[in-house]
Design a protein around this motif. Sequence first.
Motif, PDB file in Angstrom:
ATOM      1  N   GLN A  77      40.817  37.795  29.856  1.00  8.78           N
ATOM      2  CA  GLN A  77      41.283  37.097  31.123  1.00  8.78           C
ATOM      3  C   GLN A  77      41.727  37.775  32.040  1.00  8.78           C
ATOM      4  N   ARG A  78      41.392  39.461  32.004  1.00 11.60           N
ATOM      5  CA  ARG A  78      42.189  39.976  32.984  1.00 11.60           C
ATOM      6  C   ARG A  78      40.792  40.039  34.197  1.00 11.60           C
ATOM      7  N   LYS A  79      41.405  39.725  35.657  1.00 12.86           N
ATOM      8  CA  LYS A  79      40.490  39.966  36.153  1.00 12.86           C
ATOM      9  C   LYS A  79      41.009  40.943  37.535  1.00 12.86           C
ATOM     10  N   PRO A  80      40.448  42.204  37.209  1.00 15.29           N
ATOM     11  CA  PRO A  80      40.101  43.157  38.632  1.00 15.29           C
ATOM     12  C   PRO A  80      41.317  42.620  39.514  1.00 15.29           C
ATOM     13  N   ALA A  81      41.498  43.081  41.306  1.00 13.93           N
ATOM     14  CA  ALA A  81      41.578  42.776  42.244  1.00 13.93           C
ATOM     15  C   ALA A  81      40.453  42.972  43.090  1.00 13.93           C
ATOM     16  N   THR A  82      40.003  42.074  43.620  1.00 11.05           N
ATOM     17  CA  THR A  82      39.071  42.349  44.491  1.00 11.05           C
ATOM     18  C   THR A  82      38.656  42.294  45.451  1.00 11.05           C
ATOM     19  N   SER A  83      37.780  43.405  46.098  1.00  7.84           N
ATOM     20  CA  SER A  83      37.418  44.245  47.821  1.00  7.84           C
ATOM     21  C   SER A  83      38.587  43.573  48.569  1.00  7.84           C
ATOM     22  N   PRO A  84      38.912  44.752  49.925  1.00  7.53           N
ATOM     23  CA  PRO A  84      39.595  43.865  50.679  1.00  7.53           C
ATOM     24  C   PRO A  84      38.416  42.747  51.638  1.00  7.53           C
ATOM     25  N   GLN A  85      39.273  41.787  52.136  1.00  2.00           N
ATOM     26  CA  GLN A  85      38.058  40.767  53.019  1.00  2.00           C
ATOM     27  C   GLN A  85      38.169  41.005  54.284  1.00  2.00           C
ATOM     28  N   PRO A  86      36.777  40.712  54.809  1.00  2.00           N
ATOM     29  CA  PRO A  86      35.983  41.054  55.723  1.00  2.00           C
ATOM     30  C   PRO A  86      37.005  40.900  57.396  1.00  2.00           C
ATOM     31  N   LEU A  87      36.138  41.228  58.150  1.00  2.00           N
ATOM     32  CA  LEU A  87      37.373  40.941  59.373  1.00  2.00           C
ATOM     33  C   LEU A  87      37.706  39.638  59.402  1.00  2.00           C
ATOM     34  N   GLU A  88      38.660  39.904  59.721  1.00  2.00           N
ATOM     35  CA  GLU A  88      39.317  38.496  60.517  1.00  2.00           C
ATOM     36  C   GLU A  88      38.904  37.045  59.841  1.00  2.00           C
ATOM     37  N   THR A  89      38.650  37.083  58.726  1.00  2.00           N
ATOM     38  CA  THR A  89      38.073  36.126  57.685  1.00  2.00           C
ATOM     39  C   THR A  89      39.686  35.384  56.757  1.00  2.00           C
ATOM     40  N   PRO A  90      39.669  33.990  57.277  1.00  2.00           N
ATOM     41  CA  PRO A  90      40.675  33.214  56.900  1.00  2.00           C
ATOM     42  C   PRO A  90      40.979  34.115  55.794  1.00  2.00           C
ATOM     43  N   GLN A  91      42.575  33.458  55.879  1.00  2.00           N
ATOM     44  CA  GLN A  91      43.395  33.986  54.151  1.00  2.00           C
ATOM     45  C   GLN A  91      42.964  32.698  53.625  1.00  2.00           C
ATOM     46  N   ASP A  92      42.654  31.468  53.773  1.00  2.00           N
ATOM     47  CA  ASP A  92      42.770  30.749  52.473  1.00  2.00           C
ATOM     48  C   ASP A  92      41.190  30.604  52.684  1.00  2.00           C
ATOM     49  N   SER A  93      40.038  31.386  52.642  1.00  2.00           N
ATOM     50  CA  SER A  93      38.752  31.388  52.212  1.00  2.00           C
ATOM     51  C   SER A  93      38.770  32.005  50.440  1.00  2.00           C
ATOM     52  N   HIS A 226      39.134  60.666  30.000  1.00  2.00           N
ATOM     53  CA  HIS A 226      38.495  59.498  28.843  1.00  2.00           C
ATOM     54  C   HIS A 226      39.872  59.280  28.790  1.00  2.00           C
ATOM     55  N   ALA A 227      40.768  59.233  28.112  1.00  2.00           N
ATOM     56  CA  ALA A 227      42.159  58.284  27.828  1.00  2.00           C
ATOM     57  C   ALA A 227      42.517  57.203  29.426  1.00  2.00           C
ATOM     58  N   HIS A 228      41.559  57.671  30.612  1.00  2.00           N
ATOM     59  CA  HIS A 228      43.112  56.945  32.019  1.00  2.00           C
ATOM     60  C   HIS A 228      42.115  56.165  31.750  1.00  2.00           C
ATOM     61  N   VAL A 229      42.106  54.668  33.266  1.00  2.00           N
ATOM     62  CA  VAL A 229      41.786  53.800  32.899  1.00  2.00           C
ATOM     63  C   VAL A 229      41.535  53.929  35.464  1.00  2.00           C
ATOM     64  N   ALA A 230      40.430  54.154  35.400  1.00  2.00           N
ATOM     65  CA  ALA A 230      40.094  54.490  37.011  1.00  2.00           C
ATOM     66  C   ALA A 230      39.529  52.554  36.982  1.00  2.00           C
ATOM     67  N   PHE A 231      39.359  52.548  38.970  1.00  2.00           N
ATOM     68  CA  PHE A 231      38.601  51.638  39.202  1.00  2.00           C
ATOM     69  C   PHE A 231      37.869  51.535  40.042  1.00  2.00           C
ATOM     70  N   ASP A 232      36.589  51.288  39.604  1.00  2.00           N
ATOM     71  CA  ASP A 232      35.463  51.392  40.804  1.00  2.00           C
ATOM     72  C   ASP A 232      35.409  50.670  42.139  1.00  2.00           C
ATOM     73  N   GLN A 233      34.448  50.277  42.910  1.00  2.00           N
ATOM     74  CA  GLN A 233      34.413  49.857  44.232  1.00  2.00           C
ATOM     75  C   GLN A 233      34.534  48.138  44.218  1.00  2.00           C
ATOM     76  N   ASP A 234      34.318  47.396  43.284  1.00  2.00           N
ATOM     77  CA  ASP A 234      34.406  46.251  43.418  1.00  2.00           C
ATOM     78  C   ASP A 234      36.017  46.061  42.079  1.00  2.00           C
ATOM     79  N   GLY A 235      37.180  47.115  41.643  1.00  2.00           N
ATOM     80  CA  GLY A 235      37.466  46.345  41.379  1.00  2.00           C
ATOM     81  C   GLY A 235      37.692  46.468  39.059  1.00  2.00           C
ATOM     82  N   HIS A 236      35.864  47.191  39.544  1.00  2.00           N
ATOM     83  CA  HIS A 236      35.828  47.170  37.609  1.00  2.00           C
ATOM     84  C   HIS A 236      36.159  48.498  37.364  1.00  2.00           C
ATOM     85  N   LYS A 237      36.501  48.541  35.746  1.00  2.00           N
ATOM     86  CA  LYS A 237      37.718  49.410  34.953  1.00  2.00           C
ATOM     87  C   LYS A 237      36.505  50.394  34.744  1.00  2.00           C
TER      88      LYS A 237
END
Length: 839
Positions: A77-93, A226-237
């Motif tokens: 049920q975990r979901k990494p954060a999404t990458s930043p929103q595009p320029l001036e895209t409505p916040q409710d999209s 090896h024991a630490h979690v990193a996140f790639d450009q799409d928020g994947h561990k």
Amino acid sequence: MPRSPQRAPRPKEKENAATNDTLPPPAPVQGTSASNPPPPPSEPAKRYTLRSTAPKRSVVPASSQPPHKPRNQKAAQRKPATSPQPLETPQDSNPVNDPAQLAPTTPTNNTPNRQANNLKPVEPTPPTKKAAAMLSFVQNQPQQEVRRAEAREELSGHIVGPMPPKDFLDEFLPAKNLRKSNNPPKIKADVFKKMSKVSTELPMYEEWIKALEPYCGKNIVQVDSHAHVAFDQDGHKFGPDITTYYDVPEDDRPEKCTLTQADMLLEFKFHTSDDPFDDDSDNFERATEGGKKTLGQITVYATAQLARQFRTHVFSILVFPKYARLLRWDRSGVVVTGKIDLLNTKVIPEFFLRLQRATPRFRGVDGTVRPANLTPEQDQEVRAALGAESDTVLLEMTVSGRKFITADSVFFGASSPLGRATRCFRAYDLKKKKSHILKDSWRIYTRSRKPEHKIYDKLRRKKVPHIPKVEIGGDLDPSGRTHQTITQNYDREPWSKAKNRLRTFRHYRIVLQRLHGHLSSCRNIKDVVIAVRDAAEAEALAAEDALVVHRDVSYANIMVNYDENGNVEGFLIDWDMCKELDVDYGDADCTPERTGTWYFIAARLIAWGINPMPVQSRIDDVESLFHVLIYLASHFTDHGLNNNHILGGFVNNYFRTVAIQDGRSCGGQGKMTFFRASGAGIVENIKNVRLRGLIKALIPPLATRYALQDIRDSDDENGNPIQIFLDFPQEHYDNAKLLDDPKWFAKTLTMYINKAGWEKNGELVPQTVPAGPAMQASNTLSLATSAISHQDPSLAILEKRLAQKRKGDQAEVAQETVATPGTRGEPSKKRRKVNTKRR
């Protein structure tokens, strides 16, 4: 070294976001098929038969990876954060439904820029179906194993090796270009003796770090991560076993993998069966299960590092107890050494000695990007102009000698290790006090391909409307000595086992006028249709007057602007993969035969059993514009199909279906089913009556492209299976003539725009579309797609037959058959019966 700011998901974000790991079976699109076609026409005397001699072929099903099973339900049920929103895209999209962050796509195969012997010729490029082209559309957070499998498939065919280790050092870290060292340590013979005796993988990390410490100097630090979690450009561990850092202050050295600062990522394997490479086999890429997983793993690491930093290339190391491999990655592919014996050679210590004395250029650092050095007043001015927060990192980027201050990237890195790796930035010119969009990419470089800013110049000279203004553009190094890939230079070396010729990519930047946003940022449905109409006008006039075919029309490549009066204008952007019809590209300097984004590419370009390969035409771009409308109708309007099974089924069938045939991605049957069924599945449910009427008006001409091969499986009088080619209705002639009019699509949109009634149900309503992987196509096709012609129907042939009909020469018409291009005309009957074995 300037680096992009790291963005890691917060714990609460991961806990509150839920992923959709399983997708319910999609509901099939309702309509006719080869086994259930529409009834025969009632007036056969006024219709003519078009037939194809292409044999019916069986379908090779897509290979699929087993679904990744999380260790526990909480992890699922975990979901990494999404990458930043595009320029001036409505916040409710909804970011799942809004692919504005999609980087423009790029082909995955290779274009030759030189002659080579004993190498497989470059095949026409299939439309991109890699992560960079599909992640924003296909699935929100792909599972780890699926992502690695995708990365491995993308890299396959772009691996050059096994390169002799000494050649690797001399080519990529030449001693003559290194900084001098007064007291270089003497390399011991038994550096890795202790590591070679370990019984498990875990102790290898510590022994490796200890063994190489004397050769890292003060510049290089290795960290057990090896024991630490990193996140790639799409928020994947993910978590590399060892991370190296270069020239990081001692008090600022991370204790784990920090991608924005990492210099190298190392992966360790205890079992040699996990080695993805085989020095002794004719095929350098191993097909073992362990090897495949390792290749996907290290490819994901390299992709993440290239996406989170400003690099021309990166190094990595794959380590086993008694041998290792050095790797060098760039946008053309990866060069891999043969096995480096850790007990009897000194290559690895020598590599670290050279690396610590290498200049930033040889380590792959992009020197044209650096932290912005601004006064407090300038800093405030830039942040106000770009809408940048106080904690946003500001960088100075150089384009053809001019400097621009940029904020976070709109497209935050690329999700593929190969290709153009397009990233866009909000940019500000301090001297001219103007805001822009800066596009950073690696363009395909050949002698005859023009850079994008010159394409824009050509379009401007021909007065093509609805294209953005260009401020400046150019290659970062026109000489090609630094900001250009070099992996392709080694694919024909005597030691290389590469079977393909690789493309050359050159680092390129272009600065464009700042635009408001993507189609989802429009105020209402009518504004969306106006923007698509404007893009259609740009596409038509570019092809007609400038002889330029765009070839990548998609949702992400149509942007909008509002003027001071609130009027919207659409812009067709991203022309760097276009094809100039008046340019002879030549055999050794060819441009890809077909490109595009999987969701929006014309169905015939990705259909099954096409041989020879289709030639991408202007009408294919028109069809792509139609698919953009369907995407917007299904994802951003009220249509009542809120049930996940129904909406998810339609989106899967129409946009996502894919399978592999002869090593090539194929699909498009969902789109063709839609055309044949006159839009059944969603059109009748669109609440906005004007949009519904517009789509219904656009379907018949485009459906003509796929009605030409309408056949039915049947039995003859003796019970033997046959195929009946149905008659070609008269109205298809008229529809085909509409397609020949470059302005037909835009004129149709304009006619509906001028009608009243857009206000009712006219607001944009973002829909929640179930996330899911690209569907594997069924073995039982609902369409006879194998008979699709490799070219568009010849309008000249159709007009000739119409002229004969007008003269009343029915006898002559009855003796002739309109044949699809590449087939011979034969005497026609009202129903043509062809004996064939059912497969």
